[in-house]
Design a protein around this motif. Structure first.
Motif, PDB file in Angstrom:
ATOM      1  N   THR A 113     -17.340 -21.263  13.683  1.00 22.83           N
ATOM      2  CA  THR A 113     -18.166 -20.191  13.097  1.00 22.83           C
ATOM      3  C   THR A 113     -18.317 -19.049  14.087  1.00 22.83           C
ATOM      4  N   ASN A 114     -18.142 -17.880  13.557  1.00 23.77           N
ATOM      5  CA  ASN A 114     -18.445 -16.698  14.376  1.00 23.77           C
ATOM      6  C   ASN A 114     -19.674 -16.028  13.784  1.00 23.77           C
ATOM      7  N   LYS A 116     -21.846 -12.831  13.767  1.00 23.36           N
ATOM      8  CA  LYS A 116     -21.845 -11.430  14.220  1.00 23.36           C
ATOM      9  C   LYS A 116     -23.192 -11.097  14.870  1.00 23.36           C
ATOM     10  N   GLY A 130     -21.783 -13.457   9.596  1.00 27.66           N
ATOM     11  CA  GLY A 130     -20.674 -13.937  10.418  1.00 27.66           C
ATOM     12  C   GLY A 130     -19.475 -14.318   9.575  1.00 27.66           C
ATOM     13  N   GLU A 173     -10.185 -16.285   6.026  1.00 28.39           N
ATOM     14  CA  GLU A 173     -11.496 -16.228   6.684  1.00 28.39           C
ATOM     15  C   GLU A 173     -12.563 -15.832   5.658  1.00 28.39           C
TER      16      GLU A 173
ATOM     17  N   GLU B 138     -23.769 -10.939  27.924  1.00 30.61           N
ATOM     18  CA  GLU B 138     -22.919 -11.975  27.351  1.00 30.61           C
ATOM     19  C   GLU B 138     -22.853 -13.156  28.319  1.00 30.61           C
ATOM     20  N   SER B 166     -25.559 -13.254  19.015  1.00 37.29           N
ATOM     21  CA  SER B 166     -24.270 -13.398  18.330  1.00 37.29           C
ATOM     22  C   SER B 166     -23.530 -14.528  19.014  1.00 37.29           C
ATOM     23  N   LYS B 168     -20.009 -17.103  19.201  1.00 36.58           N
ATOM     24  CA  LYS B 168     -18.624 -17.388  18.845  1.00 36.58           C
ATOM     25  C   LYS B 168     -18.405 -18.831  19.289  1.00 36.58           C
ATOM     26  N   LYS B 170     -16.427 -22.486  19.357  1.00 38.58           N
ATOM     27  CA  LYS B 170     -15.161 -23.199  19.184  1.00 38.58           C
ATOM     28  C   LYS B 170     -15.463 -24.678  19.398  1.00 38.58           C
ATOM     29  N   VAL B 182     -18.752 -21.827  23.799  1.00 38.16           N
ATOM     30  CA  VAL B 182     -19.494 -20.772  23.094  1.00 38.16           C
ATOM     31  C   VAL B 182     -19.533 -19.497  23.926  1.00 38.16           C
TER      32      VAL B 182
END
Lengths: 186, 247
Positions: A113-114, A116, A130, A173, B138, B166, B168, B170, B182
């Motif tokens: 999951t991404n 945003k 996201g 996606e 970040e 936010s 990301k 994996k 992450v």
């Protein structure tokens, strides 16, 4: 023999009575005046006593004020602490809410999951925007949102969720925007 | 009879004069006394308040209050904590084995500490003295580490609040937290509040800390602090063009 007759008996009696009354009135008036003068002296003395006492209290006030001025550094620090504590307390509470919401979102996200971004709101309402790799992952995300009570959520829980929009792009996606409302405990 | 009438007049006159004298003399005496009694009442109240204040101030442990003020200033500063913030975040990230970067800072007006920043939160609207400094950064690493980092952030000085995140991810954060990688972009707000400008009048009462406030203060000491590195020695070449020797 001639008998002596007093023709003014009644009148003399009235005059005598009047004179007695006037004498009594004068005596009363003088007595009243003496009492009044006494009261005046008494009241004046009492007033002076009060003035003297006020002077003493005033000097005590001056002395106490001086001591307080000497302690102004401590006072400044106390005022500083008190002025900041209220805000600090509010911030700590709101910070705890933000933290709980962040941790909850952290826990419900499936792999791949991404996000945003989500804006943390103290009311517990957040918009999760996201993308995921495919529909299966997206379904997994929705499933996890439904089972929100199962996660390690110390303070919050999801009470409502809805999908705003989904769209499939070239790479399968799925982009999403989900409005989540969490019950934030006080 | 004529003599008696004159006497009557004397009595009346005496009575009238006496009454007038009494009014003239007693009036101011009574007014003055009333005013002095009122003043005394006021002064006594004032003295009691001042003595209470003096007692409170004398009872405050100076060493303890010094420590508290120092800690409060570190956790909830009076000025924009830019340097402290950067230092704390980078050290905290390092402590959790995370990479740290991508800082975007919104310092606002640098010269005017007392003006509220452009971005206001609900709380800043409630307290006009409260200001915030918003910035983003970040961090990347394991999910667990990032999770711990976020938890630690809550207890790191200066006081910060997560505003936006936010992620990301994996990997699966539920099944395998250790191997989940992450990258998190985090927006936080750090808070600062200028101290009161004046103490107010001497007669202004001062409060003692309540039990609840004492508990909040205890929380203050749970905050982790990192020493901010501020350059003390001159940085860079002092005489860049070698002019000193020629002059």
């Amino acid at each position: 023999m001639m008998a002596e007759l007093n023709l003014y008996t009644k009148k003399i009696k009235i005059i005598n009575q009047r004179q007695k009354f006037k004498l009594a009135a004068v005596k009363g008036l003088v007595g009243l005046l003496i009492a009044a003068i006494g009261s005046m002296i008494g009241l004046s003395s009492y007033s002076l006593l009060k003035a003297k006492q006020n002077q003493i209290i005033d000097s005590k006030i001056q002395a106490t004020t001086k001591k307080i001025m000497e302690l102004s550094e401590v006072e400044g620090k106390q005022v500083y602490l008190l002025s900041k504590l209220k805000t600090f307390e509010d911030l700590i509470k709101s910070q705890a809410k933000h933290q709980a919401i962040t941790e909850t979102v952290f826990a419900i996200l499936p792999p791949g999951t991404n996000i945003k971004g989500f804006q943390v709101a103290e009311t517990g309402e957040i918009q999760l925007a996201g993308s995921v790799a495919d529909y299966a992952t997206f379904n997994e995300l929705l499933e996890r949102i439904r089972k929100t009570k199962d996660y390690r959520l110390p303070i919050v829980k999801a009470i409502a969720s809805r999908v705003n929009s989904t769209k499939t792009e070239k790479s399968n996606e799925v982009s999403f925007e989900i409005d989540l409302t969490m019950a934030v405990k006080e | 009879m004529k003599k008696l009438v004159i006497r009557d007049k004397n009595i009346v006159s005496l009575a009238v004069i006496s009454a007038m004298v009494l009014l003239v003399v007693f009036g101011p005496i009574l007014t003055g006394l009333k005013s002095r009694i009122a003043t005394q009442k006021k002064l006594t109240t004032q003295l009691a308040a001042l003595e209470l204040k003096k007692e409170i101030l004398s009872g405050i442990d100076t060493t303890q209050i010094d420590e508290r003020v120092k800690k409060m200033e570190t956790v909830f500063p009076s000025k924009k904590p830019v340097v402290e913030l950067m230092s704390s975040l980078s050290k905290l990230a390092f402590l959790h084995g995370l990479s740290f970067g991508g800082i975007t800072l919104n310092p606002g007006e640098l010269g005017t500490e007392n003006k509220p920043s452009a971005i206001k939160t609900k709380k800043t609207a409630l307290n006009p003295d409260l200001q915030d400094l918003r910035f983003g950064f970040e961090v990347a690493g394991d999910l667990n580490k990032i999770s711990d980092f976020l938890k630690a952030l809550e207890n790191t000085a200066p006081l910060m609040r997560i505003e936006k995140v936010s992620l990301k991810i994996k990997g699966d954060p539920i099944l395998d937290r250790l191997s989940t990688s992450v990258a998190a972009m985090i927006d936080v707000a750090a808070y600062f509040q200028s101290p009161p400008k004046t103490l107010g009048s001497v007669g202004q009462p001062i409060g003692l800390l309540s039990k609840k406030q004492e508990t909040v203060l205890e929380r203050l000491f749970n905050f982790q602090t990192f020493e901010a590195v501020v350059p003390t020695a001159p940085v860079g070449q002092a005489d860049l063009f070698g002019q000193a020797g020629q002059l």
